[in-house]
Design a protein around this motif. Structure first.
Motif, short mmCIF file in Angstrom:
data_model
loop_
_atom_site.label_atom_id
_atom_site.label_comp_id
_atom_site.label_asym_id
_atom_site.label_seq_id
_atom_site.Cartn_x
_atom_site.Cartn_y
_atom_site.Cartn_z
N UNK A 38 0.86 -1.19 0.00
CA UNK A 38 0.00 0.00 0.00
C UNK A 38 0.88 1.23 0.00
N UNK A 39 0.62 2.12 -0.95
CA UNK A 39 1.34 3.39 -1.05
C UNK A 39 0.44 4.48 -0.48
N UNK A 40 0.74 4.97 0.75
CA UNK A 40 -0.13 5.98 1.37
C UNK A 40 -0.21 7.28 0.57
N UNK A 41 0.87 7.64 -0.08
CA UNK A 41 0.87 8.90 -0.83
C UNK A 41 -0.03 8.81 -2.06
N UNK A 42 0.06 7.71 -2.79
CA UNK A 42 -0.77 7.52 -3.97
C UNK A 42 -2.14 6.96 -3.62
N UNK A 43 -2.28 6.42 -2.40
CA UNK A 43 -3.51 5.78 -1.93
C UNK A 43 -3.90 4.63 -2.86
N UNK A 44 -2.94 3.74 -3.12
CA UNK A 44 -3.15 2.61 -4.02
C UNK A 44 -2.62 1.34 -3.38
N UNK A 45 -3.40 0.26 -3.50
CA UNK A 45 -2.98 -1.06 -3.06
C UNK A 45 -2.66 -1.93 -4.26
N UNK B 58 11.88 9.89 1.52
CA UNK B 58 11.29 9.08 2.59
C UNK B 58 9.84 8.70 2.34
N UNK B 59 9.43 8.66 1.08
CA UNK B 59 8.12 8.09 0.78
C UNK B 59 8.13 6.62 1.17
N UNK B 60 7.02 6.16 1.73
CA UNK B 60 7.00 4.80 2.28
C UNK B 60 5.98 3.92 1.59
N UNK B 61 6.30 2.64 1.58
CA UNK B 61 5.36 1.60 1.19
C UNK B 61 5.10 0.72 2.40
N UNK B 62 3.85 0.32 2.58
CA UNK B 62 3.51 -0.66 3.60
C UNK B 62 3.37 -2.01 2.93
N UNK B 63 3.92 -3.06 3.54
CA UNK B 63 3.96 -4.38 2.92
C UNK B 63 3.41 -5.43 3.86
N UNK B 64 2.61 -6.33 3.31
CA UNK B 64 2.15 -7.50 4.05
C UNK B 64 2.32 -8.73 3.18
N UNK B 65 2.79 -9.82 3.78
CA UNK B 65 2.95 -11.08 3.05
C UNK B 65 1.86 -12.05 3.46
N UNK B 66 1.21 -12.63 2.48
CA UNK B 66 0.19 -13.64 2.73
C UNK B 66 0.76 -15.00 2.33
N UNK B 67 0.80 -15.93 3.25
CA UNK B 67 1.30 -17.27 2.98
C UNK B 67 0.17 -18.14 2.42
N UNK B 68 0.54 -19.11 1.59
CA UNK B 68 -0.47 -19.97 0.97
C UNK B 68 -1.09 -20.91 2.01
N UNK B 69 -2.30 -21.36 1.70
CA UNK B 69 -2.98 -22.32 2.57
C UNK B 69 -2.52 -23.74 2.25
N UNK B 70 -3.15 -24.73 2.84
CA UNK B 70 -2.72 -26.12 2.66
C UNK B 70 -2.90 -26.61 1.23
N UNK B 71 -3.69 -25.88 0.44
CA UNK B 71 -3.88 -26.25 -0.95
C UNK B 71 -2.91 -25.52 -1.88
N UNK B 72 -2.07 -24.67 -1.31
CA UNK B 72 -1.10 -23.93 -2.10
C UNK B 72 -1.66 -22.66 -2.71
N UNK B 73 -2.81 -22.19 -2.22
CA UNK B 73 -3.45 -20.99 -2.76
C UNK B 73 -3.44 -19.87 -1.72
N UNK B 74 -3.57 -18.64 -2.22
CA UNK B 74 -3.72 -17.49 -1.33
C UNK B 74 -5.05 -16.83 -1.64
#
Length: 220
Positions: free
Chosen positions: A145-152, A195-211
């Motif tokens: 997520x880019x807070x400055x551009x307000x885009x995910x 100092x523009x920032x990006x926020x990052x989150x990682x989603x791990x796959x489930x037991x079927x290998x999907x996110x």
């Protein structure tokens, strides 16, 4: 020319929209059925807008990158149905838009094949429409997520060695902080000397290998 789910299938159309209801359609086959109207051959209709294909209630529309490249439709609508994209389409790089109406729906991105194209998807959410985004057979999915551009951005192309997602061949862009990332709970990285920032989150796959990401449950 289409495969049915067992329910009665229908295809409602006018010069502005083609809506698939209660059925399973492969786009390259469905296009044959609707091309007789000539709407897809026109760059614009009488309203001054390009034609759109709508995934209506109970419908499942499937398209490969190659299918998308062969038709002139770049605008799609989720109105209670499902749109599934396949990576097949070597050398194709496409940018399409998908509008999510109040009924919501599902966006599914199949596992990366041997000859993948690249698909960039601009998503527009109407109100707090329920949207499920599913990436198949990915070990990890990165959301920024880019807070400055307000885009995910959902998905980052690359290989694990570069710290990016493996087997991801499509990127979804949505306006706003739709995944609820915060500087307190997620990774922050500086993107330049200002100092523009990006926020990052990682989603791990489930037991079927999907996110699977349910936007409606986490939207702020």
């Amino acid at each position: 020319m289409e495969r049915s789910t067992g329910r009665q299938v229908s295809l409602r159309s006018d010069l502005w929209e083609k809506e698939v209801c209660n059925g399973f359609y492969v786009l390259k086959h469905a296009l044959l059925g609707v091309a007789k109207s000539g709407a897809f051959a026109k760059p614009e209709n009488v309203r001054g807008h390009p034609p759109r294909m709508v995934a209506g209630p109970g419908s499942w529309l499937k398209a490969s990158v190659e299918d998308l490249a062969k038709c002139c439709v770049r605008d799609y609508v989720l109105r209670g149905g499902t749109i599934e994209f396949d990576s097949s389409g070597t050398l194709h790089v496409l940018w399409i838009s998908v509008e999510i109406e109040a009924e919501g729906g599902e966006l599914i991105f199949d596992a990366r094949g041997h000859d993948p194209g690249l698909l960039l998807v601009d998503v527009t959410l109407r109100q707090k429409a329920p949207l499920l985004v599913l990436f198949k057979q990915v070990s990890r999915l990165t959301v920024t997520y880019d807070p400055k551009a307000d885009i995910t951005l959902i998905g980052m192309l690359g290989v694990p060695a570069a710290g990016l997602d493996s087997n991801v061949w499509s990127v979804v862009r949505i306006g706003g902080n739709v995944c609820g990332l915060s500087s307190e709970a997620n990774i922050r990285v500086s993107t330049n000397e200002n100092s523009d920032e990006l926020l990052i989150r990682y989603y791990e796959s489930n037991k079927f290998g999907d996110v699977c990401i349910n936007i409606n449950n986490i939207i702020l």
